[in-house]
Design a protein around this motif. Structure first.
Motif, PDB file in Angstrom:
ATOM      1  N   LEU A  90       0.864  -1.448   0.126  1.00 37.15           N
ATOM      2  CA  LEU A  90      -0.129  -0.045  -0.189  1.00 37.15           C
ATOM      3  C   LEU A  90       0.855   1.258   0.145  1.00 37.15           C
ATOM      4  N   ALA A  91       2.075   1.175   0.715  1.00 36.61           N
ATOM      5  CA  ALA A  91       2.926   2.374   0.744  1.00 36.61           C
ATOM      6  C   ALA A  91       3.587   2.638  -0.699  1.00 36.61           C
ATOM      7  N   VAL A  92       3.675   1.656  -1.256  1.00 31.59           N
ATOM      8  CA  VAL A  92       4.544   1.693  -2.726  1.00 31.59           C
ATOM      9  C   VAL A  92       3.328   2.249  -3.505  1.00 31.59           C
ATOM     10  N   TYR A  93       2.155   1.628  -3.360  1.00 36.05           N
ATOM     11  CA  TYR A  93       1.089   2.162  -4.334  1.00 36.05           C
ATOM     12  C   TYR A  93       0.692   3.689  -4.160  1.00 36.05           C
ATOM     13  N   GLY A  99       3.501  10.523  -6.470  1.00 33.38           N
ATOM     14  CA  GLY A  99       4.485  11.280  -7.197  1.00 33.38           C
ATOM     15  C   GLY A  99       5.640  11.568  -6.095  1.00 33.38           C
ATOM     16  N   LEU A 100       5.318  11.238  -4.839  1.00 32.69           N
ATOM     17  CA  LEU A 100       6.105  11.595  -3.627  1.00 32.69           C
ATOM     18  C   LEU A 100       7.728  10.937  -4.065  1.00 32.69           C
ATOM     19  N   LEU A 101       7.665   9.727  -4.578  1.00 36.46           N
ATOM     20  CA  LEU A 101       9.105   9.069  -4.754  1.00 36.46           C
ATOM     21  C   LEU A 101       9.945   9.934  -5.781  1.00 36.46           C
ATOM     22  N   GLN A 102       9.334  10.470  -6.659  1.00 41.07           N
ATOM     23  CA  GLN A 102      10.158  11.585  -7.562  1.00 41.07           C
ATOM     24  C   GLN A 102      10.425  12.901  -7.044  1.00 41.07           C
ATOM     25  N   ALA A 103       9.876  13.179  -5.860  1.00 44.69           N
ATOM     26  CA  ALA A 103      10.094  14.601  -5.287  1.00 44.69           C
ATOM     27  C   ALA A 103      11.497  14.718  -4.702  1.00 44.69           C
ATOM     28  N   ILE A 197      -5.938  -5.994  -4.908  1.00 47.76           N
ATOM     29  CA  ILE A 197      -6.812  -5.518  -3.872  1.00 47.76           C
ATOM     30  C   ILE A 197      -6.821  -4.078  -3.541  1.00 47.76           C
ATOM     31  N   CYS A 198      -5.290  -3.615  -3.509  1.00 48.26           N
ATOM     32  CA  CYS A 198      -4.999  -2.025  -3.293  1.00 48.26           C
ATOM     33  C   CYS A 198      -5.761  -1.320  -4.427  1.00 48.26           C
ATOM     34  N   GLU A 199      -5.419  -1.956  -5.834  1.00 47.07           N
ATOM     35  CA  GLU A 199      -6.021  -1.271  -6.944  1.00 47.07           C
ATOM     36  C   GLU A 199      -7.578  -1.265  -6.889  1.00 47.07           C
TER      37      GLU A 199
END
Length: 216
Positions: A90-93, A99-103, A197-199
């Motif tokens: 869920l955290a990865v999703y 877009g926080l990873l790209q920040a 399920i997350c999606e």
């Protein structure tokens, strides 16, 4: 540390809530890793890819319904690892959707990705591994509590041999390749199922707005 600590805490806490103070009196109803980690088991996990935490002492005779509550106490350990797998996915999703990873910088991005990857992979493998019906794993305890009394007595008689078999499976490469490796190959299927399920439940959520509101 996270995986082992939550796993053993789940055993200890559920046993305590069902009326057995053994783990509580031993200081195991805590999220402090020092109460649960075994030095040799942790070193082997880092060096050999296999390890263990200190087993939680449980006295099933103190439960109101020893077999039923024993099954729950045994099952919550692996389920805690499945929960951590779901939290990691869920955290990865969420990070991908917002877009926080790209920040952040490349170093921060790499550290977060590696951490979450290990969190997901290790916990799903622990979930599968602990459900194997071989002593001293949780899967064996669950089968033991489900078994009729005559079979349970026979299982107790041969438990030492079962533990010997367990050690052979883990430390003899050909046996490990024939037993554990095929089981761990199913980890990708479990991860994919949780991702779907997350999606299904969270795809329509405006995660960017959610994060903005969270930090407001």
């Amino acid at each position: 540390m996270i995986a082992f600590t939550l796993h053993e805490f789940a055993h200890a806490y559920s046993a305590y809530k069902f009326g057995d103070r053994t783990a509580y009196d031993a200081g195991r109803v805590t999220l402090n890793p020092r109460a649960h980690l075994d030095v040799m088991g942790t070193i082997l996990l880092l060096v050999a890819g296999f390890g263990w935490a200190r087993p939680v002492p449980v006295n099933r005779s103190r439960f109101k319904y020893p077999r039923l509550m024993g099954i729950v106490v045994s099952a919550v350990g692996p389920l805690s690892n499945l929960l951590l797998t779901a939290i990691g996915i869920l955290a990865v999703y969420v990070l991908n959707q917002t877009g926080l990873l790209q920040a952040g910088s490349f170093g921060v991005h790499s550290a977060i990705v590696h951490f979450l990857n290990y969190l997901i992979t290790l916990n799903v493998m622990l979930f599968i591994f602990n459900l194997i019906p071989v002593p001293p794993l949780d899967g064996y305890r669950i089968i033991q509590d489900l078994a009729p009394t005559p079979l349970r007595i026979r299982m107790d008689q041969y438990e030492t041999w079962g533990m010997f078999l367990f050690l052979l499976i883990v430390f003899v490469p050909p046996l490990r390749a024939a037993t554990l490796d095929p089981l761990f190959a199913n980890s990708d299927s479990i991860i994919s199922c949780i991702m779907q399920i997350c999606e299904l439940f969270f795809d329509k959520v405006d995660w960017a707005q959610f994060v903005a509101d969270f930090y407001r």
